[in-house]
Design a protein around this motif. Structure first.
Motif, short mmCIF file in Angstrom:
data_model
loop_
_atom_site.label_atom_id
_atom_site.label_comp_id
_atom_site.label_asym_id
_atom_site.label_seq_id
_atom_site.Cartn_x
_atom_site.Cartn_y
_atom_site.Cartn_z
N HIS A 26 42.74 -77.04 -139.64
CA HIS A 26 41.33 -77.30 -139.36
C HIS A 26 41.16 -78.53 -138.46
CE1 HIS A 26 40.11 -75.06 -143.32
NE2 HIS A 26 40.44 -74.24 -142.34
N ASP A 27 42.02 -79.53 -138.65
CA ASP A 27 41.94 -80.72 -137.80
C ASP A 27 42.29 -80.39 -136.36
OD1 ASP A 27 41.16 -82.26 -139.92
OD2 ASP A 27 43.17 -83.03 -140.37
N VAL A 28 43.25 -79.50 -136.19
CA VAL A 28 43.60 -79.08 -134.82
C VAL A 28 42.41 -78.41 -134.17
CG1 VAL A 28 45.08 -77.56 -133.45
CG2 VAL A 28 46.07 -78.91 -135.33
N ALA A 34 36.17 -80.75 -130.22
CA ALA A 34 35.67 -82.01 -129.67
C ALA A 34 36.07 -82.18 -128.20
CB ALA A 34 36.20 -83.18 -130.51
N LEU A 35 37.29 -81.75 -127.87
CA LEU A 35 37.74 -81.83 -126.48
C LEU A 35 36.87 -80.94 -125.59
CD1 LEU A 35 39.75 -82.68 -124.29
CD2 LEU A 35 41.24 -80.81 -125.05
N LEU A 73 42.20 -86.89 -133.02
CA LEU A 73 41.60 -86.36 -134.24
C LEU A 73 42.48 -85.30 -134.89
CD1 LEU A 73 37.85 -86.04 -133.14
CD2 LEU A 73 38.92 -87.84 -134.52
N VAL A 74 43.49 -84.80 -134.16
CA VAL A 74 44.42 -83.84 -134.74
C VAL A 74 45.10 -84.44 -135.99
CG1 VAL A 74 46.59 -82.62 -134.33
CG2 VAL A 74 44.81 -82.61 -132.58
N ALA A 75 45.34 -85.73 -135.96
CA ALA A 75 46.04 -86.40 -137.07
C ALA A 75 45.11 -87.27 -137.90
CB ALA A 75 47.19 -87.25 -136.52
N ARG A 76 43.83 -86.96 -137.91
CA ARG A 76 42.87 -87.86 -138.57
C ARG A 76 43.07 -87.92 -140.09
NH1 ARG A 76 38.21 -85.75 -140.94
NH2 ARG A 76 38.15 -83.48 -141.06
N ARG A 77 43.61 -86.86 -140.71
CA ARG A 77 43.83 -86.89 -142.15
C ARG A 77 45.26 -87.30 -142.52
NH1 ARG A 77 40.04 -81.93 -144.49
NH2 ARG A 77 40.31 -80.88 -142.52
N ARG A 78 46.19 -87.12 -141.62
CA ARG A 78 47.56 -87.54 -141.91
C ARG A 78 47.74 -89.04 -141.67
NH1 ARG A 78 51.21 -83.39 -138.62
NH2 ARG A 78 49.35 -83.38 -137.28
#
Length: 426
Positions: A26-28, A34-35, A73-78
């Motif tokens: 989902h983050d991807v 967003a991009l 933002l791809v890694a916003r939760r990691r």
């Protein structure tokens, strides 16, 4: 969280587990959306000429800045804290470079700050990282306001409010940024707290499920013990009497037909009684308690009124039994009455089978604060009783008494014989 469900975790020190594979996917998709939004807004702003700054960089560079601000933002939760610091620094750099659009970069910063509050494992680090970014943003905002104030004031055509246009612009910028950063901070903490409470609820639910399973297993074991105890009480007593009577009939068959016939009749009656009690026990096992009540509303379980029948049955086996009730009789719970009956039944069975006794006393005493039952014989004491050897009979007695919070005494008498005394609280 604790590794074992039996230990209670310290929820104030709870750490949120990392994102699942679905959440990372989902983050991807969020970063790609967003991009795409950044590219679309950049094209629209440049096409309208509605630039935030007067002198802006070229459109390809603006698109590159948009990609740099949204792809982390791809890694916003990691890696929530690292993403926040990167996006915050890139936003200041993009504004210093005078990129044409400020909408999508602001959205990216909001998501990064929210993620740091919602997913930061180290709560202290996540808190100070957000505070540092907010301080840096307001410092950058202050620098921009100072630069705005030292320059010649632009013409505010159409301004009709009570405040000076310059002061109104400064207050608007400060208020908007306060609302922006405080809301991202608040909603991030709220998301983390919601996840913690959800984990706590799941932990409680798992504890409840395990407790229910344990209670169920305990109930099954207790029911098996009860069934074994009842079967032992019913079968052992009646079979013992039948064995004694059958042996007596065999010994006198050639000399006294009437006595042999009477002994066999006792065997027959005892067998029927045993079958009746077994059927009653099976009926209780197969049906609910309400279904085994008779028409008068009473259960078919034996109680104090049937003690005389036990005494008579033991007499038929050649044992001289005296049965006495002392004190003022009063109603007792059905479970207590059944336990008293089974204790007397088991005790008389042991006397008949093992004690080599001639006489036994069965006494029921209604005391002020308790109900007491005692069975004593004049036989060989512990050497000749199964109770003395702590067999299943004594175990069953102790279990029955313990269920009602009573006491059991069993042992040889001082002169001769054996005594079993059980006391149930009133």
């Amino acid at each position: 969280m604790a590794d074992e469900w039996s230990r209670e975790p310290v929820w104030a020190q709870w750490r949120r587990p990392g994102p699942t594979a679905a959440q990372r996917r989902h983050d991807v998709w969020l970063a790609l959306a967003a991009l795409a939004g950044a590219a679309a807004v950049t094209v629209l702003v440049n096409s309208m000429g509605a630039m935030v700054f007067d002198d802006v960089v070229s459109m390809p560079e603006q698109l590159a800045w948009g990609a740099a601000l949204t792809l982390p933002l791809v890694a916003r939760r990691r890696f929530p804290v690292a993403v926040l610091l990167v996006v915050g620094a890139l936003l200041i750099a993009a504004q210093a470079r005078q990129v044409g659009d400020n909408l999508v970069p602001s959205v990216a910063l909001f998501l990064a700050m929210f993620s740091a509050g919602a997913w930061g494992q180290d709560r202290t680090r996540a808190r100070w990282a957000r505070v540092a970014v907010i301080v840096a943003m307001f410092a950058w905002l202050g620098f921009g306001l100072v630069r705005f104030l030292v320059r010649p004031a632009p013409s505010f055509e159409g301004a009709a409010g009570p405040l000076d246009p310059v002061i109104a612009s400064v207050l608007y910028g400060i208020g908007f940024n306060l609302l922006f950063f405080l809301s991202s901070y608040f909603f991030g903490d709220m998301a983390w707290e919601s996840a913690r409470r959800q984990a706590e609820l799941e932990h409680r639910a798992e504890q409840l499920r395990r407790s229910q399973e344990q209670n169920t297993r305990g109930a099954i074991v207790a029911e098996r013990v009860r069934i074994a105890r009842d079967l032992h009480d019913v079968v052992a007593h009646h079979v013992s009497v039948m064995g004694v009577q059958a042996g007596a009939a065999r010994r006198v068959l050639d000399r006294d037909l009437d006595l042999a016939r009477e002994a066999l009749r006792t065997v027959e009656d005892t067998a029927r009684t045993a079958i009746g009690e077994l059927r009653g026990l099976l009926g209780v096992l197969r049906a609910d308690q309400e279904e085994v009540r008779d028409k008068e509303g009473e259960t078919s379980s034996p109680g104090l009124d049937q003690l005389s029948e036990l005494a008579e049955l033991a007499r038929s086996a050649g044992l001289d039994v005296e049965h006495g009730v002392y004190g003022d009789p009063r109603p007792v719970p059905e479970g207590v009455a059944l336990s008293v009956y089974r204790i007397v039944q088991e005790s008389l069975t042991n006397v008949v089978k093992h004690a080599d006794a001639r006489k036994a006393d069965v006494r029921v005493r209604f005391l002020e604060n308790s109900l007491e039952v005692e069975v004593a014989d004049d036989g060989r004491g512990s050497k000749g009783t199964s109770v003395g050897r702590a067999g299943f009979g004594l175990v069953g007695m102790r279990e029955r008494v313990a269920v009602h919070g009573g006491e059991l005494e069993a042992g040889p008498r001082r002169d001769a014989g054996y005594r079993v005394r059980a006391r149930f609280p009133a």
